[in-house]
Design an enzyme around this catalytic site. Sequence first.
Site, PDB file in Angstrom:
ATOM      1  N   CYS A 185       0.814  -1.216   0.000  1.00  0.00           N
ATOM      2  CA  CYS A 185       0.000   0.000   0.000  1.00  0.00           C
ATOM      3  C   CYS A 185       0.849   1.268   0.000  1.00  0.00           C
ATOM      4  O   CYS A 185       0.467   2.289  -0.582  1.00  0.00           O
ATOM      5  CB  CYS A 185      -0.976  -0.003   1.170  1.00  0.00           C
ATOM      6  SG  CYS A 185      -0.201  -0.011   2.806  1.00  0.00           S
ATOM      7  N   GLU A 186       1.998   1.229   0.640  1.00  0.00           N
ATOM      8  CA  GLU A 186       2.873   2.411   0.681  1.00  0.00           C
ATOM      9  C   GLU A 186       3.516   2.656  -0.687  1.00  0.00           C
ATOM     10  O   GLU A 186       3.626   3.803  -1.130  1.00  0.00           O
ATOM     11  CB  GLU A 186       3.933   2.239   1.760  1.00  0.00           C
ATOM     12  CG  GLU A 186       4.692   3.517   2.063  1.00  0.00           C
ATOM     13  CD  GLU A 186       5.624   3.366   3.254  1.00  0.00           C
ATOM     14  OE1 GLU A 186       6.211   4.386   3.645  1.00  0.00           O
ATOM     15  OE2 GLU A 186       5.767   2.255   3.796  1.00  0.00           O
TER      16      GLU A 186
END
Length: 160
Positions: free
Chosen positions: A133-134
Amino acid sequence: MASDRDSYANWCEPSSLKRGDLLEVSRTLFTHYGIYLGGEKVAHLMPDILPLLTDDQKLIREVVTNQRLVLGVICRMASIRVDSVEDFAYGACVLVNHMDSVCKKPVLPGEEVARRAEKLVGSTEYSLLWNNCEHFVTHCRYGTAVSIQTDKVQFRAHPA
């Protein structure tokens, strides 16, 4: 209020969010990231086994359970999905995190950030170290996919 660990993050009322904001919520072992799209919607990358098993979008759109998440990690499958701010937060405080001082890359305009996120919605491969997600949010906001969380883990495992 943000902790010392989150000194570059600011707690924010949902009504003050702007399209293209980079959002974060604390989880037990990590921080989860998303891009605010407006209209109380957030695009975020989550490990999920279900897109591998079915094309039924109604089933896939349901909130991802822990079992689906764990199986997604094991099978290296994920989806970039759009959920409400409430579902994204999953009971945690939402922070607006610009990461500008950490990432050291120019911030793209909010509308471009949101459009990048919207174009990527759908199934994707998952990797804790190379596509999480980052990585998704930093690609959208800065044009380069990095994960400060996984870089720290890798450094601790293999110090110079």
